[in-house]
Design an enzyme around this catalytic site. Structure first.
Site: not given
Lengths: 315, 315
Positions: A23, A117, A20, A179
Site C-alpha cells: 500500500e 492504508h 501493508h 484508508e
C-alpha cells in the site's frame, strides 16, 4: 448547551506507513515526512513526531505481508505470546512496534497513532477508529471533514473491545487509521498520495491547535458501523469466485443498497441481487486483499453521533 | 488494388491466462472458457481450443511470479537452457509450455496463442504483437477494433527478432497478447473481464470466418511502436522513486506528449515536465509491475500500416 470536556495535552504522535507493504501512498508519505524533518529539523512540527515504516520486509518485497497480516497481530494475546524461532515474522514485528509505540493500554503508550492504508476500493478518505476510542478521534475526523474538500471524508467505527482490537493503531491511546482509495496495490497515484498527505498534515495541525488550549467546538458527526460481510459466490469444488462485483455496484462504496439492487455479475453473465431485508451501505467493495479473507464487501449502518466540545488541560 | 494473400487454415488455438498470477481477468476468462467447453462439449467452438493457466503456483499465491517473470522466459536461449535443481520455477514452466504449445519456431507449434494480461494502466484493450508477426495478427486486430466499441482497441508492435522474443505468445506461429486495463493486481472487475471476454470471443469468431475460406478484406491500421522507456526520478541513495506520475498524465495512456507537458509530481510538490524533442505517445503509465523494472511509462511513435486482403487455402 453541550458539555465541555478537558483532556490531557497530546505529547507524542506517530505516523505509520507500510503496515501493508504494497500500500504505497503511506510508505511515500512517511518518507516525505522524514525528508521534511531532515530539512526543517525539530522546528518541522510543534509536537514530537515518530515516523515508522511498519513492515520493512514486506515493503522490500512489495507484498501485503510475509507470513501473516501484520494488521491483525496487535491483540493483547498475540502481543504477549512467547517468541520462538517458528514465530511468524509479523508477530515478532508487532511486539517490536508495541515496545516502540506502546505498550498497548499503558500510560507510556504514544498518544496518537495514525496508520496509513490504501485500498483498491473507492473509499475516498476514510477515517477508521474503534468505537471505544474517545472524543479526540471524532474531533480529528470532524476537522478532516471540514478541511479536506477534494475527496469525500467519512468515518468508520469498529466495535471490538480494546484487548481484541487487532490493528496497529490500537496500541495508541487514540488510534486512527486513514484508508485512502482507490489505488492499486504496488502503485502510488499522485491524487491518492496528496489526499493522504493532506489528511496527515491536517491531523498534525489539529494537535497543535488542541495543545494550544483553544476550545474545539463540538457538533454532530455521521459514522458507519459494520453489520456484516458478504463473500463472493464461489465454486463449491475449487472455492474460486464465480462472479465479480456488478458494474453498477463497482466503485459505489457508501451508496445505500436496497433489496433487488444488482450486486454480482457471474462470469457467465447472470446478475445476482441484494437480498437483505434492511437497506445498508456497502464498504470496501472489491478490495484486493479481501479475496483471501472471503469478503466481497462489508455492509454498514449509518449513525449520527454527538461530539462534545473539548479543550486541552494546559495548566 | 491490393494483393490477396492465401494462408494455411488455422488448426489449433490456445488461450492462456495467469501468465502473471495476479492479473485476474485472464484467469477467470480461462476458467469460464473451460466451463463453456464442459457445458457444450466439442461443439463449443469450430476450432480445437487449448486453454492454459500458465503459472499455477503464482496464481495460487496471487503473485506476478515466484522466482522470475515467466513472460520473459521464452527466448530461444532460455527454452534450450539445461534444467538443474537450481533452475528458477518459471524457466522450468516455460519449457513445459513450449512442449505443450510449441516447440517455438517449429511446424508443430500451435497456430495462435492469445495470452491474456491485465495492467493497472488505462490501456483499454491493447493488442500486442511482434512486428515480424504476419497478417493474421493485424487482421485479428482490425476485427477486434471493428467489433468492440465499449473500450478503445489499439495495436502495439514490439520490434524484437523471433529468437529474442521473450513472451509466451512468441511460441505460436501467430502470437497475440491482449492487455486490458485499468485493473488493480489481485482484483477482477466486471467491466475489464467483459472487455477481455469480448476480445477472446471475437478472436475465436474470426478464426472460424477465416477458416471458412471467406475473403478477409485488407485496409489500413494504426500501430504504436515503442521508442524508449522513462523511469521515475529516484533518490540516488535509496533508489526509491521521489515522484509519482503527474495527475494530468495519470490515466492518459496514448495521448501525445509535447515538450513542457507535466509528467511527474514529486512528493514534495514539484512538477517535472516532458523534455523530449519529439512528441510521443506514453503507454503503460504507472503500471504496478514496472516499478521494479525501472519504467514509469513507455514512449511510442504511431505508424500507419497497410494490411492486404487474406483468405485461407481451403483446398
Amino acid at each position: 448547551m453541550m458539555e465541555m470536556i478537558s483532556l490531557p495535552v497530546l505529547r507524542r504522535v506517530a505516523i505509520c506507513g507500510g503496515t501493508h507493504g504494497n500500500e504505497m501512498s503511506g510508505i511515500y508519505v512517511v518518507l516525505e515526512l522524514e525528508r521534511q524533518q531532515k530539512e526543517k529539523g525539530d522546528a518541522a512540527w510543534s509536537i514530537p513526531l515518530t515516523t515508522v515504516l511498519s513492515n520493512p520486509r514486506a515493503i522490500e518485497e512489495c507484498r501485503r505481508y510475509m507470513d501473516k497480516d501484520l494488521n491483525r497481530c496487535f491483540t493483547s494475546a498475540l502481543l504477549r505470546s512467547p517468541i520462538t524461532s517458528d514465530t511468524p515474522y509479523e508477530i515478532q514485528r508487532a511486539q517490536q512496534l508495541n515496545s516502540l509505540l506502546g505498550p498497548k493500554g499503558s500510560e507510556d503508550a504514544v498518544d496518537i497513532i495514525c496508520d496509513l492504508h490504501n485500498t483498491t476500493a473507492n473509499m475516498g478518505l476514510t477515517v477508521i477508529s474503534y468505537s471505544w476510542s474517545n472524543w479526540i478521534c471524532l474531533q480529528i475526523f470532524k476537522h478532516l471533514q471540514a478541511k479536506i474538500t477534494d475527496v469525500p471524508v467519512r468515518l468508520l467505527l469498529i466495535n471490538v473491545p480494546p484487548g481484541e482490537a487487532y490493528s496497529l493503531e490500537s496500541v495508541a491511546k487514540y488510534g486512527i487509521s486513514l484508508e485512502v482509495g482507490p489505488q492499486p496495490q504496488g502503485v502510488v497515484r499522485s491524487d491518492i498520495f496528496n489526499f493522504m498527505k493532506q489528511g496527515v498534515d491536517a491531523i498534525l495541525d489539529w494537535t497543535e491547535t488542541f495543545n494550544s488550549g483553544k476550545v474545539i467546538e463540538g457538533g454532530e458527526v455521521e459514522a458507519y458501523l459494520i453489520q456484516k460481510s458478504i463473500d463472493y459466490p464461489r465454486d463449491p469444488k475449487t472455492g474460486k469466485p464465480t462472479a465479480a462485483i456488478h458494474p453498477q455496484l463497482q466503485d459505489q462504496d457508501f451508496c445505500l443498497l436496497q433489496r433487488g439492487d444488482p450486486v454480482f455479475l457471474t462470469f457467465s453473465g447472470e446478475t445476482l441481487s441484494y437480498e437483505e431485508e434492511e437497506p445498508l451501505h456497502p464498504l470496501f467493495i472489491n478490495e484486493a486483499a479481501y479475496y483471501e479473507k472471503g469478503i466481497a464487501f462489508h455492509l454498514a449502518r449509518k449513525k449520527t453521533l454527538s461530539v462534545p466540545s473539548i479543550r486541552a488541560k494546559t495548566d
